[in-house]
Design a protein around this motif. Structure first.
Motif, mmCIF file in Angstrom:
data_model
loop_
_atom_site.group_PDB
_atom_site.id
_atom_site.type_symbol
_atom_site.label_atom_id
_atom_site.label_comp_id
_atom_site.label_asym_id
_atom_site.label_seq_id
_atom_site.Cartn_x
_atom_site.Cartn_y
_atom_site.Cartn_z
ATOM 1 N N SER A 192 0.450 -1.276 0.450
ATOM 2 C CA SER A 192 -0.111 0.027 0.076
ATOM 3 C C SER A 192 0.824 0.967 0.082
ATOM 4 N N LEU A 193 0.337 1.977 -0.345
ATOM 5 C CA LEU A 193 0.779 3.266 -0.706
ATOM 6 C C LEU A 193 1.868 3.145 -1.457
ATOM 7 N N THR A 253 -3.231 -1.082 -1.997
ATOM 8 C CA THR A 253 -4.955 0.780 -1.548
ATOM 9 C C THR A 253 -3.309 2.088 -1.483
ATOM 10 N N GLU A 254 -3.898 3.076 -2.333
ATOM 11 C CA GLU A 254 -3.729 4.273 -2.405
ATOM 12 C C GLU A 254 -2.051 3.802 -2.958
ATOM 13 N N PHE A 260 -8.347 3.889 -3.980
ATOM 14 C CA PHE A 260 -7.894 4.954 -3.862
ATOM 15 C C PHE A 260 -6.861 4.610 -4.970
ATOM 16 N N ALA A 261 -6.065 3.478 -5.380
ATOM 17 C CA ALA A 261 -5.114 3.834 -5.644
ATOM 18 C C ALA A 261 -4.958 4.495 -7.624
ATOM 19 N N CYS A 291 -10.433 4.480 -7.931
ATOM 20 C CA CYS A 291 -9.836 4.688 -8.443
ATOM 21 C C CYS A 291 -9.686 5.318 -9.741
#
Length: 212
Positions: free
Chosen positions: A85-86, A105-106, A126-127, A147
Protein backbone atom coordinates in the motif's frame (compact mmCIF):
# COMPACT_ATOMS: atom_id res chain seq x y z
CA UNK A 1 -12.15 4.65 -26.16
CA UNK A 2 -8.43 3.84 -25.80
CA UNK A 3 -7.59 0.14 -25.95
CA UNK A 4 -4.36 -0.05 -27.92
CA UNK A 5 -1.78 1.84 -25.93
CA UNK A 6 1.88 1.11 -25.34
CA UNK A 7 3.37 0.08 -22.03
CA UNK A 8 6.97 0.95 -21.29
CA UNK A 9 8.78 -2.25 -20.39
CA UNK A 10 11.16 -2.56 -17.43
CA UNK A 11 14.66 -1.39 -18.26
CA UNK A 12 16.89 -3.95 -16.59
CA UNK A 13 20.62 -4.44 -17.05
CA UNK A 14 21.82 -7.76 -18.48
CA UNK A 15 24.39 -7.89 -15.68
CA UNK A 16 22.53 -8.68 -12.46
CA UNK A 17 24.00 -10.08 -9.27
CA UNK A 18 22.22 -12.97 -7.57
CA UNK A 19 21.61 -12.10 -3.93
CA UNK A 20 19.98 -13.52 -0.82
CA UNK A 21 17.51 -11.03 0.62
CA UNK A 22 18.63 -9.38 3.83
CA UNK A 23 17.13 -6.23 5.31
CA UNK A 24 19.44 -3.23 4.93
CA UNK A 25 19.51 -0.01 6.88
CA UNK A 26 19.22 2.04 3.68
CA UNK A 27 16.69 -0.45 2.21
CA UNK A 28 17.76 0.06 -1.42
CA UNK A 29 18.38 -2.83 -3.80
CA UNK A 30 19.80 -2.26 -7.29
CA UNK A 31 20.59 -4.52 -10.26
CA UNK A 32 20.13 -7.86 -8.58
CA UNK A 33 18.20 -11.13 -8.79
CA UNK A 34 16.32 -12.88 -6.01
CA UNK A 35 15.54 -16.42 -7.12
CA UNK A 36 14.07 -19.63 -5.68
CA UNK A 37 13.80 -18.27 -2.16
CA UNK A 38 11.49 -17.10 0.61
CA UNK A 39 11.18 -13.55 1.93
CA UNK A 40 9.48 -13.98 5.28
CA UNK A 41 8.29 -11.76 8.12
CA UNK A 42 9.72 -8.50 6.78
CA UNK A 43 8.19 -5.11 7.66
CA UNK A 44 10.11 -2.25 6.04
CA UNK A 45 8.58 1.10 5.12
CA UNK A 46 9.93 2.85 2.04
CA UNK A 47 12.01 -0.05 0.76
CA UNK A 48 13.20 0.47 -2.83
CA UNK A 49 14.02 -1.92 -5.67
CA UNK A 50 15.46 -0.73 -9.00
CA UNK A 51 16.38 -3.01 -11.90
CA UNK A 52 15.53 -6.13 -9.93
CA UNK A 53 14.25 -9.55 -10.99
CA UNK A 54 12.25 -11.69 -8.57
CA UNK A 55 11.95 -15.25 -9.91
CA UNK A 56 10.14 -18.04 -8.05
CA UNK A 57 10.15 -16.02 -4.84
CA UNK A 58 7.57 -16.64 -2.11
CA UNK A 59 6.66 -13.69 0.10
CA UNK A 60 5.22 -14.61 3.50
CA UNK A 61 3.90 -12.11 6.06
CA UNK A 62 5.56 -9.19 4.24
CA UNK A 63 4.67 -5.51 4.75
CA UNK A 64 6.46 -3.08 2.45
CA UNK A 65 4.30 0.04 2.74
CA UNK A 66 5.45 2.97 0.57
CA UNK A 67 7.54 0.56 -1.50
CA UNK A 68 9.33 1.97 -4.54
CA UNK A 69 9.53 -0.36 -7.52
CA UNK A 70 11.25 0.88 -10.68
CA UNK A 71 12.14 -1.45 -13.56
CA UNK A 72 11.21 -4.64 -11.74
CA UNK A 73 9.91 -8.05 -12.86
CA UNK A 74 8.10 -10.56 -10.64
CA UNK A 75 8.18 -13.91 -12.49
CA UNK A 76 6.28 -16.88 -11.02
CA UNK A 77 6.22 -15.38 -7.54
CA UNK A 78 3.76 -15.73 -4.66
CA UNK A 79 2.77 -12.31 -3.39
CA UNK A 80 -0.40 -13.36 -1.61
CA UNK A 81 -1.45 -10.94 1.13
CA UNK A 82 1.65 -8.78 0.67
CA UNK A 83 1.15 -5.15 1.72
CA UNK A 84 2.43 -2.75 -0.96
CA UNK A 85 0.00 0.00 0.00
CA UNK A 86 1.01 3.61 -0.74
CA UNK A 87 3.64 2.25 -3.10
CA UNK A 88 5.18 3.83 -6.19
CA UNK A 89 5.25 1.17 -8.91
CA UNK A 90 6.60 2.06 -12.34
CA UNK A 91 7.75 0.00 -15.32
CA UNK A 92 6.93 -3.24 -13.51
CA UNK A 93 5.73 -6.62 -14.78
CA UNK A 94 3.94 -9.20 -12.66
CA UNK A 95 4.09 -12.45 -14.66
CA UNK A 96 2.37 -15.75 -13.84
CA UNK A 97 2.28 -14.79 -10.18
CA UNK A 98 -0.07 -15.57 -7.32
CA UNK A 99 -1.34 -12.35 -5.75
CA UNK A 100 -4.36 -13.38 -3.71
CA UNK A 101 -5.36 -10.55 -1.39
CA UNK A 102 -2.41 -8.32 -2.27
CA UNK A 103 -2.80 -4.81 -0.84
CA UNK A 104 -2.12 -2.04 -3.37
CA UNK A 105 -4.41 0.57 -1.83
CA UNK A 106 -3.42 4.19 -2.43
CA UNK A 107 -0.56 3.05 -4.66
CA UNK A 108 0.57 4.81 -7.84
CA UNK A 109 1.01 2.46 -10.79
CA UNK A 110 2.45 3.56 -14.14
CA UNK A 111 3.44 1.37 -17.09
CA UNK A 112 2.57 -1.83 -15.23
CA UNK A 113 1.53 -5.20 -16.68
CA UNK A 114 -0.23 -7.97 -14.78
CA UNK A 115 0.19 -11.03 -17.02
CA UNK A 116 -1.67 -14.27 -16.21
CA UNK A 117 -1.80 -13.51 -12.49
CA UNK A 118 -4.12 -14.97 -9.86
CA UNK A 119 -5.22 -11.81 -8.08
CA UNK A 120 -8.61 -12.59 -6.56
CA UNK A 121 -9.49 -10.45 -3.53
CA UNK A 122 -6.75 -7.96 -4.40
CA UNK A 123 -7.16 -4.39 -3.12
CA UNK A 124 -6.54 -1.36 -5.33
CA UNK A 125 -8.76 1.10 -3.45
CA UNK A 126 -7.89 4.80 -3.98
CA UNK A 127 -5.00 3.83 -6.28
CA UNK A 128 -3.92 5.72 -9.40
CA UNK A 129 -3.46 3.53 -12.46
CA UNK A 130 -1.91 5.06 -15.59
CA UNK A 131 -0.99 2.88 -18.56
CA UNK A 132 -1.74 -0.40 -16.82
CA UNK A 133 -2.78 -3.67 -18.46
CA UNK A 134 -4.34 -6.78 -16.95
CA UNK A 135 -3.82 -9.68 -19.36
CA UNK A 136 -5.49 -13.03 -18.67
CA UNK A 137 -5.79 -12.40 -14.95
CA UNK A 138 -8.25 -13.70 -12.38
CA UNK A 139 -9.56 -10.66 -10.51
CA UNK A 140 -12.68 -12.08 -8.92
CA UNK A 141 -13.76 -10.01 -5.90
CA UNK A 142 -10.97 -7.52 -6.55
CA UNK A 143 -11.53 -4.04 -5.12
CA UNK A 144 -10.99 -1.01 -7.38
CA UNK A 145 -12.91 1.39 -5.13
CA UNK A 146 -12.48 5.09 -5.95
CA UNK A 147 -9.55 4.54 -8.32
CA UNK A 148 -8.25 6.88 -11.00
CA UNK A 149 -7.95 5.11 -14.37
CA UNK A 150 -6.00 6.57 -17.30
CA UNK A 151 -5.28 4.16 -20.15
CA UNK A 152 -6.19 0.97 -18.27
CA UNK A 153 -6.93 -2.26 -20.12
CA UNK A 154 -8.56 -5.54 -19.11
CA UNK A 155 -8.10 -8.38 -21.60
CA UNK A 156 -9.44 -11.91 -21.10
CA UNK A 157 -9.82 -11.39 -17.35
CA UNK A 158 -12.22 -12.89 -14.81
CA UNK A 159 -13.94 -10.08 -12.91
CA UNK A 160 -16.89 -11.65 -11.11
CA UNK A 161 -17.98 -9.55 -8.13
CA UNK A 162 -15.15 -7.09 -8.66
CA UNK A 163 -15.91 -3.66 -7.24
CA UNK A 164 -15.52 -0.48 -9.30
CA UNK A 165 -17.64 1.66 -6.98
CA UNK A 166 -16.84 5.38 -7.33
CA UNK A 167 -14.47 4.61 -10.22
CA UNK A 168 -15.16 5.97 -13.71
CA UNK A 169 -15.28 3.22 -16.34
CA UNK A 170 -15.43 5.63 -19.26
CA UNK A 171 -13.46 4.14 -22.13
CA UNK A 172 -12.87 0.83 -20.32
CA UNK A 173 -13.45 -2.14 -22.64
CA UNK A 174 -14.66 -5.26 -20.82
CA UNK A 175 -15.89 -7.17 -23.88
CA UNK A 176 -13.26 -9.92 -23.61
CA UNK A 177 -13.74 -10.38 -19.86
CA UNK A 178 -15.91 -12.80 -17.94
CA UNK A 179 -18.09 -11.83 -15.01
CA UNK A 180 -21.47 -12.71 -13.59
CA UNK A 181 -21.89 -9.40 -11.83
CA UNK A 182 -19.90 -6.27 -11.06
CA UNK A 183 -20.24 -3.72 -8.29
CA UNK A 184 -20.32 -0.30 -9.92
CA UNK A 185 -21.68 3.19 -9.39
CA UNK A 186 -24.36 3.85 -12.00
CA UNK A 187 -23.13 7.39 -12.57
CA UNK A 188 -19.70 6.03 -13.51
CA UNK A 189 -20.61 3.37 -16.09
CA UNK A 190 -21.21 5.82 -18.94
CA UNK A 191 -18.78 5.03 -21.74
CA UNK A 192 -17.92 1.52 -20.51
CA UNK A 193 -17.80 -0.92 -23.44
CA UNK A 194 -19.52 -4.28 -22.90
CA UNK A 195 -21.19 -7.04 -24.93
CA UNK A 196 -24.93 -7.53 -25.28
CA UNK A 197 -24.80 -10.50 -22.90
CA UNK A 198 -22.87 -8.52 -20.31
CA UNK A 199 -25.43 -5.74 -20.57
CA UNK A 200 -27.96 -8.00 -18.82
CA UNK A 201 -26.01 -7.76 -15.59
CA UNK A 202 -25.80 -3.99 -15.87
CA UNK A 203 -29.54 -3.79 -16.52
CA UNK A 204 -30.14 -5.61 -13.25
CA UNK A 205 -28.29 -2.81 -11.47
CA UNK A 206 -30.97 -0.48 -12.76
CA UNK A 207 -33.68 -2.69 -11.31
CA UNK A 208 -34.89 -3.80 -14.74
CA UNK A 209 -36.42 -7.21 -15.32
CA UNK A 210 -35.47 -8.77 -18.62
CA UNK A 211 -37.80 -11.28 -20.30
CA UNK A 212 -36.47 -13.70 -22.87
Amino acid sequence: MITNFKIQQPKISSELTTEIFQAKVEAYYHRCVFQDCFITGEDVEGIAFEEVLFKNVIFEDVTFQKIELMDVIFDHCDLSNVDFSLGSIHRVVFKDSKMLGINLTEASLGNVVFDACLANLSSFGFAKLKQVKFEGCSLNNADFYDCEFLKVGFNQCELSEASFVNTSLKGIDLTTCMFSQLQVSLENVTGCVITADQAVGFAQLLGLEIKE
